[in-house]
Design a protein around this motif. Structure first.
Motif, mmCIF file in Angstrom:
data_model
loop_
_atom_site.group_PDB
_atom_site.id
_atom_site.type_symbol
_atom_site.label_atom_id
_atom_site.label_comp_id
_atom_site.label_asym_id
_atom_site.label_seq_id
_atom_site.Cartn_x
_atom_site.Cartn_y
_atom_site.Cartn_z
ATOM 1 N N LYS A 71 0.826 -1.206 0.000
ATOM 2 C CA LYS A 71 0.000 0.000 0.000
ATOM 3 C C LYS A 71 0.864 1.260 0.000
ATOM 4 C CE LYS A 71 -4.336 1.542 1.674
ATOM 5 N NZ LYS A 71 -5.516 1.227 2.417
ATOM 6 N N THR A 72 2.006 1.202 0.675
ATOM 7 C CA THR A 72 2.873 2.376 0.763
ATOM 8 C C THR A 72 3.647 2.630 -0.519
ATOM 9 O OG1 THR A 72 3.144 2.011 3.143
ATOM 10 C CG2 THR A 72 4.756 3.431 2.083
ATOM 11 N N GLY A 132 3.717 6.315 -6.589
ATOM 12 C CA GLY A 132 5.011 5.672 -6.440
ATOM 13 C C GLY A 132 6.061 6.698 -6.078
ATOM 14 N N THR A 133 7.021 6.269 -5.297
ATOM 15 C CA THR A 133 8.094 7.180 -4.906
ATOM 16 C C THR A 133 9.441 6.501 -5.109
ATOM 17 O OG1 THR A 133 7.869 6.433 -2.625
ATOM 18 C CG2 THR A 133 6.766 8.466 -3.205
ATOM 19 N N GLU A 192 9.720 7.980 7.228
ATOM 20 C CA GLU A 192 8.781 8.081 8.350
ATOM 21 C C GLU A 192 7.438 8.635 7.891
ATOM 22 O OE1 GLU A 192 10.850 10.445 11.226
ATOM 23 O OE2 GLU A 192 12.071 8.763 11.929
ATOM 24 N N ARG A 193 7.453 9.680 7.084
ATOM 25 C CA ARG A 193 6.199 10.294 6.630
ATOM 26 C C ARG A 193 5.399 9.336 5.747
ATOM 27 N NH1 ARG A 193 8.739 12.839 9.491
ATOM 28 N NH2 ARG A 193 8.541 14.948 10.177
ATOM 29 N N ASN A 246 1.646 6.339 2.667
ATOM 30 C CA ASN A 246 1.818 7.197 1.500
ATOM 31 C C ASN A 246 0.489 7.722 0.962
ATOM 32 O OD1 ASN A 246 3.587 8.596 -0.076
ATOM 33 N ND2 ASN A 246 3.978 6.947 -1.505
ATOM 34 N N ILE A 247 -0.489 7.839 1.847
ATOM 35 C CA ILE A 247 -1.788 8.395 1.489
ATOM 36 C C ILE A 247 -1.961 9.686 2.287
ATOM 37 C CG2 ILE A 247 -4.292 8.039 1.510
ATOM 38 C CD1 ILE A 247 -3.668 5.004 1.448
ATOM 39 N N PRO A 248 -1.901 10.822 1.616
ATOM 40 C CA PRO A 248 -2.018 12.086 2.355
ATOM 41 C C PRO A 248 -3.421 12.264 2.940
ATOM 42 C CG PRO A 248 -1.974 12.491 -0.007
ATOM 43 C CD PRO A 248 -1.757 11.029 0.182
#
Length: 192
Positions: free
Chosen positions: A136-137, A143-144, A160-161, A167-169
């Motif tokens: 999920k992240t 994607g990062t 950490e963020r 990774n869902i704002p």
């Protein structure tokens, strides 16, 4: 010059001959070489479960913890290659993929609780939960690719963020309105 540079300048065949003598009887070689070969043998220890049933220095569960950490790092480094960013067609296949078998884990490990879950901010967790969190992240619609960053503080901050929020704002209603207004302004300006 480092204190071990003499090894690189030595005759490999001579060192091998000394090692063969050491294996026959350690007292046949000088005491300094005995210490060297003890260290060499220590480095050669098999840390995974051996096939002949002999004991190992590191228990299997600790070895698997490191495999899970390697899995986590695999997702961090290559997860962006497996994102779902194109709804029109399926992404091409990359090899090796991020399956647990690539990292030396198996289906039986999915129900095992690993302490490595603390590495991704979810605490001790079952392997299946760790993989779901990583999917999920790192492999969802966003994607990062960030592991090329060399500043450890920035790298840790990003990890950490992203891993805490999968990774869902999360935006408040006012923040969402502000983002929408900025997008509308940009589109209007572009159309103008």
């Amino acid at each position: 010059m480092d204190k071990f540079s003499y090894l690189g300048n030595s005759d490999v065949n001579a060192i091998e001959e000394l090692f063969i003598q050491y294996q026959k009887d350690p007292k046949l070689v000088d005491e300094t070489w005995q210490d060297f070969f003890k260290g060499f043998e220590f480095g050669q220890v098999n840390y995974s479960a051996s096939s002949n049933g002999q004991g190992t220095l590191v228990p299997e569960n600790v070895s698997k913890e490191f495999k899970v950490i390697n899995l986590i790092n695999g997702y961090r480094m290559r997860g962006h290659l497996f994102t779902k960013t194109n709804p029109v067609r399926v992404r091409r296949k990359y090899t090796p993929d991020l399956s647990i078998e690539v990292f030396g884990l198996s289906e039986q490990d999915l129900e095992t609780v690993f302490q490595a879950g603390t590495e991704i901010e979810i605490g001790p967790a079952k392997l299946k939960d760790i993989v779901a969190h990583l999917e999920k992240t790192y492999c969802n619609v966003i994607g990062t690719e960030y592991m090329f960053i060399r500043n450890p503080k920035v790298l840790t901050w990003l990890q950490e963020r992203m891993e805490q929020s999968k990774n869902i704002p999360t935006f408040s209603k006012d923040e969402k309105k502000n983002i929408l207004n900025k997008v509308v302004e940009a589109v209007t300006f572009e159309n103008f």
